[in-house]
Design a protein around this motif. Structure first.
Motif, PDB file in Angstrom:
ATOM      1  N   GLY A 224       0.802  -1.209   0.000  1.00  0.00           N
ATOM      2  CA  GLY A 224       0.000   0.000   0.000  1.00  0.00           C
ATOM      3  C   GLY A 224       0.837   1.263   0.000  1.00  0.00           C
ATOM      4  O   GLY A 224       2.002   1.254  -0.414  1.00  0.00           O
ATOM      5  N   THR A 225       0.283   2.355   0.512  1.00  0.00           N
ATOM      6  CA  THR A 225       0.886   3.677   0.341  1.00  0.00           C
ATOM      7  C   THR A 225       1.435   4.293   1.614  1.00  0.00           C
ATOM      8  O   THR A 225       1.988   5.401   1.566  1.00  0.00           O
ATOM      9  CB  THR A 225      -0.165   4.635  -0.250  1.00  0.00           C
ATOM     10  N   ARG A 226       1.299   3.631   2.761  1.00  0.00           N
ATOM     11  CA  ARG A 226       1.777   4.221   4.018  1.00  0.00           C
ATOM     12  C   ARG A 226       3.270   3.977   4.212  1.00  0.00           C
ATOM     13  O   ARG A 226       3.920   3.301   3.428  1.00  0.00           O
ATOM     14  CB  ARG A 226       0.988   3.649   5.194  1.00  0.00           C
ATOM     15  N   LEU A 227       3.821   4.544   5.294  1.00  0.00           N
ATOM     16  CA  LEU A 227       5.224   4.361   5.682  1.00  0.00           C
ATOM     17  C   LEU A 227       6.171   4.767   4.552  1.00  0.00           C
ATOM     18  O   LEU A 227       7.148   4.088   4.247  1.00  0.00           O
ATOM     19  CB  LEU A 227       5.476   2.899   6.089  1.00  0.00           C
ATOM     20  N   THR A 228       5.898   5.921   3.953  1.00  0.00           N
ATOM     21  CA  THR A 228       6.690   6.345   2.793  1.00  0.00           C
ATOM     22  C   THR A 228       8.154   6.607   3.133  1.00  0.00           C
ATOM     23  O   THR A 228       9.014   6.515   2.254  1.00  0.00           O
ATOM     24  CB  THR A 228       6.080   7.614   2.176  1.00  0.00           C
ATOM     25  N   ASP A 229       8.448   6.923   4.399  1.00  0.00           N
ATOM     26  CA  ASP A 229       9.836   7.182   4.764  1.00  0.00           C
ATOM     27  C   ASP A 229      10.701   5.933   4.655  1.00  0.00           C
ATOM     28  O   ASP A 229      11.927   6.031   4.520  1.00  0.00           O
ATOM     29  CB  ASP A 229       9.923   7.740   6.186  1.00  0.00           C
ATOM     30  N   LEU A 230      10.077   4.744   4.690  1.00  0.00           N
ATOM     31  CA  LEU A 230      10.854   3.514   4.585  1.00  0.00           C
ATOM     32  C   LEU A 230      11.346   3.262   3.162  1.00  0.00           C
ATOM     33  O   LEU A 230      12.203   2.397   2.952  1.00  0.00           O
ATOM     34  CB  LEU A 230      10.028   2.318   5.063  1.00  0.00           C
ATOM     35  N   ASP A 231      10.819   3.990   2.201  1.00  0.00           N
ATOM     36  CA  ASP A 231      11.235   3.778   0.816  1.00  0.00           C
ATOM     37  C   ASP A 231      12.722   4.045   0.618  1.00  0.00           C
ATOM     38  O   ASP A 231      13.325   3.537  -0.340  1.00  0.00           O
ATOM     39  CB  ASP A 231      10.429   4.672  -0.124  1.00  0.00           C
ATOM     40  N   ALA A 232      13.306   4.847   1.499  1.00  0.00           N
ATOM     41  CA  ALA A 232      14.732   5.162   1.367  1.00  0.00           C
ATOM     42  C   ALA A 232      15.618   4.010   1.807  1.00  0.00           C
ATOM     43  O   ALA A 232      16.813   3.988   1.481  1.00  0.00           O
ATOM     44  CB  ALA A 232      15.064   6.412   2.187  1.00  0.00           C
ATOM     45  N   ALA A 233      15.077   3.057   2.533  1.00  0.00           N
ATOM     46  CA  ALA A 233      15.879   1.933   3.009  1.00  0.00           C
ATOM     47  C   ALA A 233      16.158   0.961   1.869  1.00  0.00           C
ATOM     48  O   ALA A 233      15.250   0.607   1.105  1.00  0.00           O
ATOM     49  CB  ALA A 233      15.148   1.210   4.141  1.00  0.00           C
ATOM     50  N   PRO A 234      17.396   0.520   1.703  1.00  0.00           N
ATOM     51  CA  PRO A 234      17.741  -0.319   0.556  1.00  0.00           C
ATOM     52  C   PRO A 234      17.083  -1.686   0.547  1.00  0.00           C
ATOM     53  O   PRO A 234      16.980  -2.316  -0.505  1.00  0.00           O
ATOM     54  CB  PRO A 234      19.266  -0.437   0.657  1.00  0.00           C
ATOM     55  N   HIS A 235      16.635  -2.168   1.694  1.00  0.00           N
ATOM     56  CA  HIS A 235      16.049  -3.505   1.743  1.00  0.00           C
ATOM     57  C   HIS A 235      14.530  -3.493   1.589  1.00  0.00           C
ATOM     58  O   HIS A 235      13.884  -4.542   1.662  1.00  0.00           O
ATOM     59  CB  HIS A 235      16.409  -4.189   3.068  1.00  0.00           C
ATOM     60  N   VAL A 236      13.930  -2.324   1.340  1.00  0.00           N
ATOM     61  CA  VAL A 236      12.479  -2.183   1.294  1.00  0.00           C
ATOM     62  C   VAL A 236      11.989  -2.023  -0.145  1.00  0.00           C
ATOM     63  O   VAL A 236      12.568  -1.255  -0.924  1.00  0.00           O
ATOM     64  CB  VAL A 236      12.014  -0.976   2.138  1.00  0.00           C
ATOM     65  N   ARG A 237      10.933  -2.753  -0.468  1.00  0.00           N
ATOM     66  CA  ARG A 237      10.220  -2.568  -1.721  1.00  0.00           C
ATOM     67  C   ARG A 237       8.759  -2.284  -1.404  1.00  0.00           C
ATOM     68  O   ARG A 237       8.271  -2.599  -0.325  1.00  0.00           O
ATOM     69  CB  ARG A 237      10.321  -3.815  -2.605  1.00  0.00           C
ATOM     70  N   ARG A 238       8.049  -1.705  -2.365  1.00  0.00           N
ATOM     71  CA  ARG A 238       6.638  -1.378  -2.168  1.00  0.00           C
ATOM     72  C   ARG A 238       5.783  -2.204  -3.120  1.00  0.00           C
ATOM     73  O   ARG A 238       6.143  -2.418  -4.273  1.00  0.00           O
ATOM     74  CB  ARG A 238       6.409   0.119  -2.407  1.00  0.00           C
ATOM     75  N   VAL A 239       4.630  -2.660  -2.597  1.00  0.00           N
ATOM     76  CA  VAL A 239       3.711  -3.497  -3.357  1.00  0.00           C
ATOM     77  C   VAL A 239       2.321  -2.871  -3.301  1.00  0.00           C
ATOM     78  O   VAL A 239       1.895  -2.429  -2.231  1.00  0.00           O
ATOM     79  CB  VAL A 239       3.655  -4.927  -2.765  1.00  0.00           C
ATOM     80  N   PRO A 240       1.593  -2.807  -4.406  1.00  0.00           N
ATOM     81  CA  PRO A 240       0.223  -2.269  -4.365  1.00  0.00           C
ATOM     82  C   PRO A 240      -0.666  -3.092  -3.446  1.00  0.00           C
ATOM     83  O   PRO A 240      -0.522  -4.311  -3.339  1.00  0.00           O
ATOM     84  CB  PRO A 240      -0.250  -2.374  -5.826  1.00  0.00           C
TER      85      PRO A 240
END
Length: 264
Positions: A224-240
């Protein structure tokens, strides 16, 4: 994007609401089929980490709990596969003080003992069967020992009621309510007790109470769209958010883990 070489043992941990299910009901068959495929891979262990009580996890996962660890009540209750439950209870004086403070308001709440709870207010999970739910009479105080968490319908009221109390933490939800749990309790702390030495962890979550779990993982997926600050972490990906993307992610993880590599 980097490729993380996974060790022979991997723990996959997923939140429930907003991560595996989007209907306030059990995950769809496509998600559970992908879950089962992951479970079948040698060296892969599965765990669910949720704010929900054990009754939901048992009803939704059923036979899968023979091979799935469960973290319930936002980490206050750990149900290892095939093992005894491990509760992290709130301090009795804190429960007494919070319930006294809440009694002065019109805010509804529930006091959760793990396998059952008592409710103050008819709007607190009215659909739950009597075997798990009992509504308190106006002049009756809840039992204060053995409480693993309190769910308060208003997050701000929960913060005020617990302010300054030792041994207590308030975990707010995006839905406006909040959990009151013992200090040190959280999904990440509970999962740490399940994680074996040398085991790498993949985590899926979507909300603020998943933050620590996602940060502690070797590879993390924010749904989803929350926790946008975690996008900067290299081990994190985002999924719809949605059943098809999540089922697809779990299937891709199964393929990757069968080859012992996963994108991070």
């Amino acid at each position: 994007m980097t490729r993380l070489e996974m060790r022979s043992q991997t723990l996959v941990v997923a939140d429930l609401d907003g991560t595996l299910t989007f209907t306030e009901d059990r995950p769809e068959p496509a998600v559970m089929a992908a879950w089962d495929r992951l479970t079948s891979i040698r060296g892969v262990r599965m765990a669910v980490a949720t704010a929900r009580a054990p009754v939901f996890v048992r009803n939704w996962f059923r036979h899968r709990l023979q091979h799935t660890d469960a973290v319930c009540c936002n980490g206050a209750l750990v149900l290892p596969a095939g093992g005894p439950a491990s509760p992290w209870a709130l301090p009795v004086p804190a429960v007494h003080q919070v319930t006294r403070q809440l009694a002065r308001t019109a805010v509804s709440y529930r006091v959760d003992y793990g396998e059952h709870f008592v409710a103050r207010g008819p709007d607190v999970m009215p659909w739950m069967l009597d075997a798990h739910r009992r509504e308190l009479a106006p002049d009756v105080a809840p039992r204060c020992d053995g409480v693993v968490r309190m769910l308060v319908s208003c997050s701000k009221t929960a913060q005020r009621a617990a302010a300054g109390l030792p041994g207590v933490t308030v975990i707010p939800h995006s839905t406006g309510d909040a959990d009151v749990v013992a200090t040190g309790v959280g999904k990440e702390a509970a999962v740490a007790t399940l994680r074996r030495g040398g085991e790498q962890m993949i985590a899926l979550g979507n909300d603020e109470n998943d933050r620590g779990l996602l940060q502690a993982a070797d590879a993390a997926y924010v749904v989803g769209t929350r926790l946008t600050d975690l996008d900067a972490a290299p081990h994190v990906r985002r999924v719809p958010a949605g059943t098809p993307p999540v089922a697809g992610l779990l299937t891709d993880l199964a393929d990757s883990l069968a080859r012992r590599t996963v994108l991070a």
